[in-house]
Design an enzyme around this catalytic site. Structure first.
Site, PDB file in Angstrom:
ATOM      1  N   VAL A 117      11.141  -7.514   9.391  1.00 55.95           N
ATOM      2  CA  VAL A 117      12.321  -6.647   9.454  1.00 55.95           C
ATOM      3  C   VAL A 117      12.129  -5.697  10.636  1.00 55.95           C
ATOM      4  CG1 VAL A 117      13.730  -4.942   8.226  1.00 55.95           C
ATOM      5  CG2 VAL A 117      12.658  -6.815   6.971  1.00 55.95           C
ATOM      6  N   GLN A 120      -2.330 -12.674   7.552  1.00 51.23           N
ATOM      7  CA  GLN A 120      -2.494 -12.332   6.132  1.00 51.23           C
ATOM      8  C   GLN A 120      -1.787 -13.351   5.240  1.00 51.23           C
ATOM      9  OE1 GLN A 120      -2.541  -8.270   4.293  1.00 51.23           O
ATOM     10  NE2 GLN A 120      -0.418  -8.711   3.843  1.00 51.23           N
ATOM     11  N   HIS A 162       9.266   1.155   3.079  1.00 54.89           N
ATOM     12  CA  HIS A 162      10.369   1.234   4.036  1.00 54.89           C
ATOM     13  C   HIS A 162      11.262   0.004   3.844  1.00 54.89           C
ATOM     14  CE1 HIS A 162       7.968  -1.703   6.196  1.00 54.89           C
ATOM     15  NE2 HIS A 162       6.957  -0.834   6.288  1.00 54.89           N
ATOM     16  N   GLU A 163      12.277  -0.109   4.701  1.00 52.97           N
ATOM     17  CA  GLU A 163      13.245  -1.209   4.580  1.00 52.97           C
ATOM     18  C   GLU A 163      12.579  -2.590   4.509  1.00 52.97           C
ATOM     19  OE1 GLU A 163      16.586  -1.574   4.261  1.00 52.97           O
ATOM     20  OE2 GLU A 163      16.464   0.542   3.756  1.00 52.97           O
ATOM     21  N   GLY A 164      11.467  -2.722   5.227  1.00 52.73           N
ATOM     22  CA  GLY A 164      10.758  -4.007   5.240  1.00 52.73           C
ATOM     23  C   GLY A 164      10.316  -4.392   3.835  1.00 52.73           C
ATOM     24  N   HIS A 165       9.818  -3.402   3.081  1.00 55.08           N
ATOM     25  CA  HIS A 165       9.385  -3.677   1.705  1.00 55.08           C
ATOM     26  C   HIS A 165      10.586  -4.013   0.817  1.00 55.08           C
ATOM     27  CE1 HIS A 165       5.995  -0.985   3.087  1.00 55.08           C
ATOM     28  NE2 HIS A 165       5.335  -2.021   2.619  1.00 55.08           N
ATOM     29  N   LYS A 194       5.242 -10.327   9.159  1.00 52.81           N
ATOM     30  CA  LYS A 194       4.690  -9.469  10.222  1.00 52.81           C
ATOM     31  C   LYS A 194       3.172  -9.607  10.249  1.00 52.81           C
ATOM     32  CE  LYS A 194       4.468  -4.886  10.153  1.00 52.81           C
ATOM     33  NZ  LYS A 194       3.097  -4.495  10.516  1.00 52.81           N
ATOM     34  N   MET A 249       0.847  -1.192   0.000  1.00 50.36           N
ATOM     35  CA  MET A 249       0.000   0.000   0.000  1.00 50.36           C
ATOM     36  C   MET A 249       0.883   1.242   0.000  1.00 50.36           C
ATOM     37  SD  MET A 249      -3.425  -0.985   2.047  1.00 50.36           S
ATOM     38  CE  MET A 249      -2.845  -0.696   3.705  1.00 50.36           C
TER      39      MET A 249
END
Ligand code: PAF
Length: 284
Positions: free
Chosen positions: A168, A145, A29-32, A141, A25
């Site tokens: 992350v 989902q 950030h780093e996680g993506h 996370k 969405m």
């Protein structure tokens, strides 16, 4: 980087196969970025979709104020050598969308966010149908989902390889999330205690399991109740704290090998989720 903004452009198969769809969405950030790396590690070109999906927000949720940072997102993706981006138009992607019902409707986040996962699964299904990826990547996370998307792929018999990416974390342990942007840096440090509590619970279960050898001999409810108290005393409002079998999201049984410790809390009115999965098989 190939940027696609309409279904018509998509119908010309602009992305090079094999590619992995990374639904997001935005507000990356780093996680993506880690999701892109997971795709590449498995030899798929990463294609990111950016769409703030109105179907997955409840009436009192943060749809209007959800951070929209498209220019910056595109810059980040370009810098990270993303293969493609799909930015659907809202009316086009929602038109004739098949409304799907997500499984696990009485578990974890689904309990406090009714309809949320129906919105998620319906949009992800549509994204799969219009982009036709060979793989997809989802972060751990959002534990529930990713179980639901795996279920979607299975029931629809899609030939899409499911790749999951570990959570992350910030150096202090806070799970990265776009919603962390609602917090000041001091508040984020405070919020990182959530991970500390999860780690303590994990340690407690691990120690008891080493002694008792059977998960059902461990009083998980008491551990949970104690921590609900401890966490609430630190200024968090618990939405749920659950210790469950990670495959079924049911109460643990003696044959449960992977134990999910999942939490959702409100901190400064921001809803934060996190989880840890404890693998008991290495201790038996
Ligand atoms: O995880 C998210 O950001 C969203 O739920 C998703 C998968 C992009 C669907 O809108």
């Amino acid at each position: 980087m190939i940027v696609v903004k309409s279904l018509e452009e998509l119908s010309n198969n602009p992305f090079t196969s094999p590619f992995a769809l990374v639904p997001t969405m935005g507000n990356l950030h780093e996680g993506h970025i880690n999701l892109l790396e997971i795709a590449r590690e498995k030899n798929f070109l990463p294609v990111v979709s950016i769409f703030v999906n109105p179907l997955q927000f409840g009436p009192n949720e943060d749809l209007d104020k959800y951070p929209r940072t498209l220019d910056n997102d595109l810059e980040i993706l370009e810098k990270n050598n993303c293969h493609g981006v799909f930015i659907p138009q809202e009316n086009e992607i929602l038109k004739n969308i098949e409304p799907l019902e997500a499984p696990f409707a009485d578990k974890l986040c689904a309990k406090s966010r009714p309809g949320h996962f129906n919105g998620v699964i319906s949009i992800v299904n549509k994204l799969f149908q219009v982009t036709n990826p060979q793989a997809c990547v989802f972060g751990m996370k959002d534990f529930q989902q990713q179980l639901i998307i795996r279920h979607l792929i299975k029931t629809k018999q899609y030939e899409i390889q499911f790749l999951s990416a570990p959570v992350v974390r910030d150096t202090n342990g806070l799970a990265l999330s776009s919603r962390n942007n609602y917090l000041t840096s001091k508040e984020r440090t405070e919020a990182s205690k959530v991970f500390k509590f999860l780690s303590e619970i994990q340690e407690e279960i691990k120690l008891s399991f080493k002694k008792q050898k059977k998960i059902l001999l461990i009083d998980l409810d008491t551990i949970k109740d104690n921590y609900v108290q401890i966490i609430e005393n630190k200024g968090f409002k618990i939405d749920y704290l659950e210790i469950l079998d990670s495959k079924t999201l049911e109460i643990c049984q003696n044959n449960s090998t992977k134990i999910l410790i999942a939490i959702a809390v409100f901190y400064k009115q921001v809803r934060l989720i996190d989880n840890l999965v404890l693998d008991l098989s290495s201790f038996s």
